[in-house]
Structure formats: C-alpha cells, structure tokens
Design a protein around this motif. Structure first.
Motif, PDB file in Angstrom:
ATOM      1  N   PRO A  44       0.821  -1.218   0.000  1.00  0.00           N
ATOM      2  CA  PRO A  44       0.000   0.000   0.000  1.00  0.00           C
ATOM      3  C   PRO A  44       0.855   1.268   0.000  1.00  0.00           C
ATOM      4  O   PRO A  44       1.788   1.388   0.798  1.00  0.00           O
ATOM      5  N   ALA A  45       0.545   2.165  -0.907  1.00  0.00           N
ATOM      6  CA  ALA A  45       1.342   3.380  -1.078  1.00  0.00           C
ATOM      7  C   ALA A  45       1.421   4.216   0.193  1.00  0.00           C
ATOM      8  O   ALA A  45       2.423   4.881   0.444  1.00  0.00           O
ATOM      9  N   HIS A  46       0.383   4.190   1.012  1.00  0.00           N
ATOM     10  CA  HIS A  46       0.361   5.022   2.219  1.00  0.00           C
ATOM     11  C   HIS A  46       1.087   4.367   3.402  1.00  0.00           C
ATOM     12  O   HIS A  46       1.293   5.013   4.414  1.00  0.00           O
ATOM     13  N   THR A  96       7.256   2.407   6.578  1.00  0.00           N
ATOM     14  CA  THR A  96       7.966   1.392   7.347  1.00  0.00           C
ATOM     15  C   THR A  96       9.233   1.989   7.929  1.00  0.00           C
ATOM     16  O   THR A  96       9.981   2.678   7.230  1.00  0.00           O
ATOM     17  N   LEU A  97       9.480   1.714   9.198  1.00  0.00           N
ATOM     18  CA  LEU A  97      10.728   2.110   9.853  1.00  0.00           C
ATOM     19  C   LEU A  97      11.581   0.863  10.005  1.00  0.00           C
ATOM     20  O   LEU A  97      11.189  -0.096  10.667  1.00  0.00           O
ATOM     21  N   VAL A  98      12.732   0.867   9.376  1.00  0.00           N
ATOM     22  CA  VAL A  98      13.702  -0.222   9.499  1.00  0.00           C
ATOM     23  C   VAL A  98      14.692   0.242  10.560  1.00  0.00           C
ATOM     24  O   VAL A  98      15.427   1.205  10.357  1.00  0.00           O
ATOM     25  N   ILE A  99      14.672  -0.428  11.706  1.00  0.00           N
ATOM     26  CA  ILE A  99      15.477   0.031  12.840  1.00  0.00           C
ATOM     27  C   ILE A  99      16.377  -1.093  13.328  1.00  0.00           C
ATOM     28  O   ILE A  99      15.963  -2.248  13.401  1.00  0.00           O
ATOM     29  N   SER A 100      17.613  -0.748  13.598  1.00  0.00           N
ATOM     30  CA  SER A 100      18.556  -1.722  14.138  1.00  0.00           C
ATOM     31  C   SER A 100      19.541  -0.990  15.033  1.00  0.00           C
ATOM     32  O   SER A 100      19.660   0.229  14.977  1.00  0.00           O
ATOM     33  N   GLY A 101      20.213  -1.772  15.850  1.00  0.00           N
ATOM     34  CA  GLY A 101      21.222  -1.199  16.726  1.00  0.00           C
ATOM     35  C   GLY A 101      22.583  -1.192  16.062  1.00  0.00           C
ATOM     36  O   GLY A 101      22.867  -2.002  15.170  1.00  0.00           O
ATOM     37  N   GLU A 102      23.419  -0.288  16.496  1.00  0.00           N
ATOM     38  CA  GLU A 102      24.787  -0.183  15.981  1.00  0.00           C
ATOM     39  C   GLU A 102      25.523  -1.516  16.083  1.00  0.00           C
ATOM     40  O   GLU A 102      26.306  -1.872  15.201  1.00  0.00           O
ATOM     41  N   HIS A 103      25.275  -2.267  17.153  1.00  0.00           N
ATOM     42  CA  HIS A 103      25.965  -3.535  17.399  1.00  0.00           C
ATOM     43  C   HIS A 103      25.073  -4.742  17.125  1.00  0.00           C
ATOM     44  O   HIS A 103      25.392  -5.854  17.538  1.00  0.00           O
ATOM     45  N   ALA A 156      20.260  -4.630   7.440  1.00  0.00           N
ATOM     46  CA  ALA A 156      18.929  -4.029   7.602  1.00  0.00           C
ATOM     47  C   ALA A 156      18.629  -3.064   6.455  1.00  0.00           C
ATOM     48  O   ALA A 156      17.483  -2.949   6.016  1.00  0.00           O
ATOM     49  N   LYS A 157      19.663  -2.401   5.948  1.00  0.00           N
ATOM     50  CA  LYS A 157      19.488  -1.443   4.856  1.00  0.00           C
ATOM     51  C   LYS A 157      18.940  -2.111   3.601  1.00  0.00           C
ATOM     52  O   LYS A 157      18.270  -1.470   2.792  1.00  0.00           O
ATOM     53  N   THR A 158      19.162  -3.413   3.432  1.00  0.00           N
ATOM     54  CA  THR A 158      18.663  -4.095   2.235  1.00  0.00           C
ATOM     55  C   THR A 158      17.143  -4.042   2.152  1.00  0.00           C
ATOM     56  O   THR A 158      16.581  -4.129   1.060  1.00  0.00           O
ATOM     57  N   TRP A 159      16.463  -3.867   3.291  1.00  0.00           N
ATOM     58  CA  TRP A 159      15.000  -3.743   3.258  1.00  0.00           C
ATOM     59  C   TRP A 159      14.572  -2.496   2.501  1.00  0.00           C
ATOM     60  O   TRP A 159      13.509  -2.460   1.897  1.00  0.00           O
ATOM     61  N   LEU A 160      15.401  -1.470   2.518  1.00  0.00           N
ATOM     62  CA  LEU A 160      15.063  -0.250   1.789  1.00  0.00           C
ATOM     63  C   LEU A 160      15.003  -0.512   0.289  1.00  0.00           C
ATOM     64  O   LEU A 160      14.239   0.136  -0.433  1.00  0.00           O
ATOM     65  N   ASP A 161      15.804  -1.476  -0.184  1.00  0.00           N
ATOM     66  CA  ASP A 161      15.796  -1.835  -1.598  1.00  0.00           C
ATOM     67  C   ASP A 161      14.617  -2.738  -1.946  1.00  0.00           C
ATOM     68  O   ASP A 161      14.172  -2.778  -3.087  1.00  0.00           O
ATOM     69  N   ILE A 162      14.120  -3.487  -0.970  1.00  0.00           N
ATOM     70  CA  ILE A 162      13.036  -4.439  -1.196  1.00  0.00           C
ATOM     71  C   ILE A 162      11.680  -3.741  -1.176  1.00  0.00           C
ATOM     72  O   ILE A 162      10.798  -4.053  -1.967  1.00  0.00           O
ATOM     73  N   LEU A 163      11.535  -2.787  -0.264  1.00  0.00           N
ATOM     74  CA  LEU A 163      10.267  -2.065  -0.142  1.00  0.00           C
ATOM     75  C   LEU A 163      10.176  -0.981  -1.211  1.00  0.00           C
ATOM     76  O   LEU A 163      11.202  -0.461  -1.660  1.00  0.00           O
ATOM     77  N   GLY A 221      10.675   5.117  -1.243  1.00  0.00           N
ATOM     78  CA  GLY A 221      10.048   6.170  -0.460  1.00  0.00           C
ATOM     79  C   GLY A 221       9.137   5.694   0.655  1.00  0.00           C
ATOM     80  O   GLY A 221       8.693   6.500   1.454  1.00  0.00           O
ATOM     81  N   SER A 222       8.866   4.380   0.736  1.00  0.00           N
ATOM     82  CA  SER A 222       7.943   3.910   1.778  1.00  0.00           C
ATOM     83  C   SER A 222       8.662   3.556   3.072  1.00  0.00           C
ATOM     84  O   SER A 222       8.024   3.387   4.099  1.00  0.00           O
ATOM     85  N   ALA A 223       9.983   3.431   3.014  1.00  0.00           N
ATOM     86  CA  ALA A 223      10.727   3.007   4.200  1.00  0.00           C
ATOM     87  C   ALA A 223      11.868   3.969   4.501  1.00  0.00           C
ATOM     88  O   ALA A 223      12.434   4.578   3.604  1.00  0.00           O
ATOM     89  N   SER A 224      12.179   4.074   5.785  1.00  0.00           N
ATOM     90  CA  SER A 224      13.354   4.830   6.208  1.00  0.00           C
ATOM     91  C   SER A 224      14.089   3.988   7.241  1.00  0.00           C
ATOM     92  O   SER A 224      13.509   3.104   7.858  1.00  0.00           O
ATOM     93  N   GLN A 225      15.363   4.268   7.390  1.00  0.00           N
ATOM     94  CA  GLN A 225      16.199   3.475   8.292  1.00  0.00           C
ATOM     95  C   GLN A 225      16.737   4.318   9.425  1.00  0.00           C
ATOM     96  O   GLN A 225      17.102   5.480   9.229  1.00  0.00           O
ATOM     97  N   VAL A 226      16.786   3.702  10.595  1.00  0.00           N
ATOM     98  CA  VAL A 226      17.388   4.314  11.776  1.00  0.00           C
ATOM     99  C   VAL A 226      18.366   3.312  12.362  1.00  0.00           C
ATOM    100  O   VAL A 226      18.034   2.131  12.521  1.00  0.00           O
TER     101      VAL A 226
END
Length: 127
Positions: free
Chosen positions: A60-62, A65-72, A80-87, A90-95
């Motif tokens: 769904p365009a609206h 998704t927040l892709v979140i992971s810890g430094e360690h 985790a960043k690979t999810w940005l390529d799968i979604l 513009g629908s996902a951002s990473q922290v």
C-alpha cells in the motif's frame, strides 16, 4: 558468521555484544530465553530465507515502514538497509540506534524511543 568469529566462537560473548548489551540481562529477556531455550523456534524456519522485492501493487502506497537496528545488532545496519531496496521507493526509512544491539529498546532505550516517536509523529496525518 563474521560476528560470531570475532567473538572467538563464544556464543555467550556474541549474545552479550550483539543481542542485548545490558548487564545484568533484563529479567524479561532472561525469562524469554529460559522458556524458549538457546535457539528461538523460528530460527530454523528463517534459515536461508530471502525476501522478495515488493511491487507498488503489493505494498500500500500510504504504508510507511521504519527499518530500525542497533549499531551492534547481529542484524547489522548494512543488512537491515537491504530492506530499503526491497520495499517500494520512499515507503521506508532506516534508523541505526547508536550503542544499541538487537534489543535497542533495552540497551539504548532513550534514543530508540525518541527515534520511534519521531517516525510516528512524521506519519501522523492528524497534525
């Protein structure tokens, strides 16, 4: 796994570095592992799993998704960043939570919840 090798194959050291960095381990985490055992039941199911790229018609365009992971985190920020390529674009951002592990809500909780709140505020269309 590179991170396990860096821990000299010591699973306890690996878990202390990458799963939950709080010492002593929070009671809730210890209780969960005591009940589940050393390997989560879903681990075997996920072995070899490869996520498929979604299409704009299947996501769904609206939906943000927040892709979140810890430094360690053992799910490294790079992985985790690979999810940005799968979604869809513009629908996902990473922290990445500085100092956090796989459980940043325990070992870097202030930053974790600040980042989650900021994401939810950004998604709140009532403001």
């Amino acid at each position: 796994n590179r991170l396990l090798e860096e821990a000299g194959g010591d699973v306890e050291l690996f878990m202390a570095r990458h799963n939950c960095r709080v010492v002593p381990q929070p009671k809730q985490v210890a209780d969960a592992y005591a009940k589940a055992g050393s390997t989560w039941r879903g681990s075997g199911v996920l072995a070899g799993y490869e996520a498929a790229k979604t299409t704009s018609s299947s996501w769904p365009a609206h939906l943000r998704t927040l892709v979140i992971s810890g430094e360690h985190d053992f799910v490294t920020p790079e992985l985790a960043k690979t999810w940005l390529d799968i979604l869809p674009h513009g629908s996902a951002s990473q922290v990445v939570v500085d100092g956090g592990s796989h459980m940043p809500f325990w070992d870097a909780s202030e930053q974790y919840f600040e980042r989650v709140r900021a994401f939810l505020d950004e998604c709140d269309d009532t403001k």
